[in-house]
Design an enzyme around this catalytic site. Structure first.
Site, short mmCIF file in Angstrom:
data_model
loop_
_atom_site.label_atom_id
_atom_site.label_comp_id
_atom_site.label_asym_id
_atom_site.label_seq_id
_atom_site.Cartn_x
_atom_site.Cartn_y
_atom_site.Cartn_z
N ASP A 83 0.84 -1.19 0.00
CA ASP A 83 0.00 0.00 0.00
C ASP A 83 0.88 1.25 0.00
O ASP A 83 2.07 1.20 0.27
CB ASP A 83 -0.91 -0.01 1.24
CG ASP A 83 -2.16 0.82 1.06
OD1 ASP A 83 -2.29 1.51 0.03
OD2 ASP A 83 -3.01 0.79 1.97
N LYS A 84 0.25 2.35 -0.33
CA LYS A 84 0.90 3.66 -0.38
C LYS A 84 -0.09 4.70 0.12
O LYS A 84 -1.30 4.56 -0.05
CB LYS A 84 1.32 3.94 -1.83
CG LYS A 84 1.64 5.40 -2.15
CD LYS A 84 0.42 6.10 -2.74
CE LYS A 84 0.67 7.60 -2.92
NZ LYS A 84 -0.60 8.31 -3.21
N HIS A 85 0.44 5.74 0.76
CA HIS A 85 -0.42 6.83 1.19
C HIS A 85 0.32 8.15 0.99
O HIS A 85 1.54 8.23 1.17
CB HIS A 85 -0.81 6.70 2.66
CG HIS A 85 -1.85 7.70 3.07
ND1 HIS A 85 -3.20 7.47 2.91
CD2 HIS A 85 -1.74 8.94 3.61
CE1 HIS A 85 -3.88 8.52 3.34
NE2 HIS A 85 -3.02 9.42 3.77
N SER A 86 -0.42 9.18 0.62
CA SER A 86 0.13 10.52 0.43
C SER A 86 -0.51 11.46 1.43
O SER A 86 -1.68 11.30 1.80
CB SER A 86 -0.14 11.00 -1.00
OG SER A 86 0.09 12.40 -1.10
N THR A 123 -8.50 10.78 -3.69
CA THR A 123 -8.58 9.64 -4.60
C THR A 123 -10.01 9.16 -4.78
O THR A 123 -10.43 8.82 -5.89
CB THR A 123 -7.68 8.51 -4.07
OG1 THR A 123 -6.33 8.98 -4.03
CG2 THR A 123 -7.74 7.30 -4.97
N ARG A 171 -11.99 17.57 9.91
CA ARG A 171 -10.69 18.22 9.74
C ARG A 171 -10.64 19.03 8.45
O ARG A 171 -9.99 20.08 8.39
CB ARG A 171 -9.58 17.18 9.73
CG ARG A 171 -9.27 16.56 11.07
CD ARG A 171 -8.33 15.38 10.91
NE ARG A 171 -7.10 15.76 10.25
CZ ARG A 171 -6.40 14.96 9.44
NH1 ARG A 171 -6.82 13.74 9.17
NH2 ARG A 171 -5.28 15.39 8.88
N SER A 186 -4.72 9.26 11.61
CA SER A 186 -5.63 9.00 10.50
C SER A 186 -5.01 8.03 9.50
O SER A 186 -5.63 7.03 9.11
CB SER A 186 -5.98 10.32 9.81
OG SER A 186 -6.78 10.10 8.66
N LYS A 190 -6.05 3.74 9.25
CA LYS A 190 -6.62 3.17 8.02
C LYS A 190 -5.75 2.04 7.48
O LYS A 190 -6.25 1.00 7.05
CB LYS A 190 -6.78 4.26 6.96
CG LYS A 190 -7.93 5.21 7.21
CD LYS A 190 -8.27 6.02 5.96
CE LYS A 190 -7.26 7.07 5.64
NZ LYS A 190 -7.36 8.27 6.47
N LYS A 191 -4.45 2.26 7.47
CA LYS A 191 -3.56 1.26 6.88
C LYS A 191 -3.46 0.01 7.75
O LYS A 191 -3.38 -1.11 7.23
CB LYS A 191 -2.18 1.87 6.65
CG LYS A 191 -2.20 3.06 5.68
CD LYS A 191 -2.96 2.74 4.40
CE LYS A 191 -3.02 3.91 3.44
NZ LYS A 191 -3.78 3.61 2.21
#
Length: 444
Positions: A83-86, A123, A171, A186, A190-191
Site C-alpha cells: 500500500d501507499k499513502h500521500s 482519490t 478536519r 488518521s 486506516k492502513k
C-alpha cells in the site's frame, strides 16, 4: 457517551492533559458512533492542534481509531499486501496508477483512501467521477475484488475505521488538516485496519503541501515511524516535491482521464509517472517480488507497456460497479465541463515558480473540492495542461486551461490562476522530485 463526559475529555486535552488508552478509546467510540456532535469532534481536533499528543498518546489514539471498526486480514492471499499513502497534493494521481501496476506484478493492494482535504484532491472523489463506482463496498466484496483483481481502491465506509472517517471530514473544514498527530493517527489507523504488510508514505513538501517545510515533513515522518513501531507494518517514507503540480491536471475527471492515458501508454505526465514508478518499485522490493530496484522498475514498465496494468484498473472499476467499457470508451463515462478558458502567459520567459496551493483552491472554488462536509462535487471542473517550473513560454501561451461549469466561475479562476505563476527571463534551478527518508539502497 453523554455530553458531559465528552466535554471533560475535550477540556482535558485543551488544558494540556494527556489522555490514557481508555479515554482515547472513549473519544474514538464517541466519534465513530455519532454520539459526539460535529461541534465536539471539531473542538477535540482543535484541542489536539493546540496541545499536541505524546508518542504513546498518539499510538493509543491510532489503535483506538483502528479498532472503531473491522480489521482486515489477508493471510489467504498468495502474495504480499502492499500500500501507499500521500499526505495530499494537487494533480496527484499516484494511487490510481500504482495500485494496478503493483497488482500486475503479483502484489495485492487493498488501498483504503480518502477524499480531498482542503485544497488537495482526494482519490475517492476522482473515482466517483465514474458512475456506479462503489467507494464503500462491504468487507466481503472488498475481499473478493482484491483476491480476484489484485487491487481495490475504496474508502473506509461504516465497517472500516468509521471514527477516522468522521474525524477526517471535520478536519477538512476546520483548519486541522495539517495537524501532525491527527495526520499520523488518521493514516496509520486506516492502513493498519486495511491489513497492509508494507506501506510507502509519501510526504509532500513545498508550497502546495499540507506541510510545506521539509523540517516539518521530517518531524511527521519521525512521529509516523515511532507510532508504527511494533505494529507489524513495514513503513518506508519518501518526501516528494509539491512546489509544482505533480501531474498536469487538477480536478476529478480530468485527473482520472490523465491516469487512464498513462496506463494506456499515452499522455505527457513525466513527473507523475516517475514518482509512481519509484514508489511502486520500493514496494515490490519490500514485498519480495523483485530482486532489486532495477528489476522492480523493469517489471513495472512491462506491466504498463503490455496493457496488463490498464486491464487490472478496468477490472477493478467494473468489479466495484463502474462501467465495464472504460478503456474502450472513456469519453462516454468522464464528464467534460462546458466551458474551457485559457490562461495566457503575461510575458515570455520561463515558469520560475507556481503557487500550487492557489491552483488547488481554484479547483475548490470551481466546485471540484469541498468547503463544508458532505458537499457535492462537480467532477468535470478543474485545470488542464498546467505548465510546471522550468517550462519555456511565449507571451500569450496557455499556462493552464480552465474547465468550468459557468462563465463567471471561469473568469474568477482565470484571475486566480494567472496570479499563481511567476515568469522570469532565466530558468530557476530545478528541485529533486523525491528523496527517501533513508538512503534508497536500504529499500532494495
Amino acid at each position: 457517551m453523554n455530553a458531559q463526559r465528552a466535554a471533560g475529555l475535550i477540556r482535558c486535552k485543551r488544558d494540556g492533559g494527556e489522555l490514557d488508552a481508555s479515554q482515547l478509546r472513549a473519544v474514538a467510540q464517541g466519534i465513530g458512533s455519532g454520539a459526539w456532535s460535529e461541534a465536539q469532534v471539531a473542538a477535540f481536533a482543535m484541542a489536539v492542534a493546540w496541545r499536541g499528543m505524546s508518542i504513546p498518546e498518539c499510538r493509543q489514539f491510532t489503535l483506538a481509531l483502528r479498532d472503531s471498526g473491522q480489521c482486515l486480514r489477508w493471510d489467504d492471499l498468495p502474495g504480499p499486501t502492499l500500500d501507499k499513502h500521500s499526505t495530499g497534493g494537487v494533480g496527484d494521481g499516484v494511487s490510481l496508477l500504482l495500485a494496478p501496476l503493483l497488482a500486475a506484478c503479483g502484489g495485492y493492494v487493498p488501498m483504503i483512501s480518502g477524499r480531498g482535504l482542503g485544497h488537495t484532491g482526494g482519490t475517492l472523489d476522482k473515482l466517483e467521477s465514474l458512475a456506479g463506482y462503489e467507494v464503500h463496498p462491504s468487507s466481503a466484496r472488498l475481499r473478493q475484488v482484491v483476491r480476484e483483481v489484485g487491487c481495490a481502491i475504496v474508502g473506509q465506509g461504516d465497517e472500516l475505521v468509521p471514527a477516522d472517517g468522521r474525524l477526517y471530514a471535520v478536519r477538512d473544514v476546520t483548519a486541522t488538516v495539517d495537524v501532525a498527530d491527527l495526520m499520523v493517527a488518521s493514516i496509520l489507523s486506516k492502513k493498519l485496519a486495511g491489513g497492509a504488510q508494507a506501506l510507502v508514505l509519501d510526504i509532500k513538501t513545498g508550497n502546495g503541501a499540507q506541510l510545506p517545510a521539509l523540517a516539518d515533513a521530517r518531524e511527521l515522518a519521525g512521529r509516523m515511524l515511532a507510532v508504527a513501531e511494533g505494529s507489524g507494518l513495514d513503513l518506508r517514507v519518501v518526501y516528494s516535491d509539491m512546489g509544482q503540480m505533480l501531474g498536469r491536471e487538477a480536478g476529478n475527471a480530468l485527473e482520472l482521464r490523465a491516469v487512464l492515458d498513462l496506463l494506456c501508454g499515452r499522455g505527457d505526465n513525466p513527473r507523475l509517472l516517475a514518482l509512481t514508478l519509484e514508489l511502486a518499485a520500493a514496494l515490490l522490493c519490500a514485498g519480495g517480488l523483485a530482486a532489486d530496484h532495477g528489476d522492480a522498475t523493469r517489471q513495472l514498465r512491462r506491466a504498463r507497456d503490455s496493457g496488463e496494468a490498464a486491464e487490472r484498473f478496468a477490472r477493478m472499476v467494473a468489479a466495484l460497479g463502474g462501467p465495464a467499457d472504460l478503456l474502450q470508451r472513456p469519453d462516454a463515462h468522464l464528464a467534460r465541463a462546458p466551458i474551457q478558458r485559457e490562461v495566457g502567459a503575461p510575458d515570455s520567459g520561463y515558469v520560475a515558480a507556481v503557487d500550487v496551493r492557489a491552483l488547488g483552491q481554484a479547483v475548490v472554488e470551481l466546485g471540484g473540492g469541498r468547503s463544508r462536509p458532505g458537499q457535492a462535487l462537480d467532477h468535470a471542473v478543474g485545470l488542464a495542461e498546467v505548465l510546471g517550473c522550468g517550462s519555456a513560454v511565449q507571451v500569450g501561451q496557455p499556462l493552464a486551461i480552465i474547465h468550468a461549469r459557468h462563465a463567471d466561475a471561469a473568469e474568477a479562476a482565470q484571475r486566480k490562476v494567472a496570479r499563481a505563476f511567476r515568469i522570469t527571463s532565466e530558468p530557476a534551478p530545478s528541485r529533486p522530485l523525491w528523496q527517501w527518508h533513508m538512503p534508497a539502497e536500504q529499500f532494495a
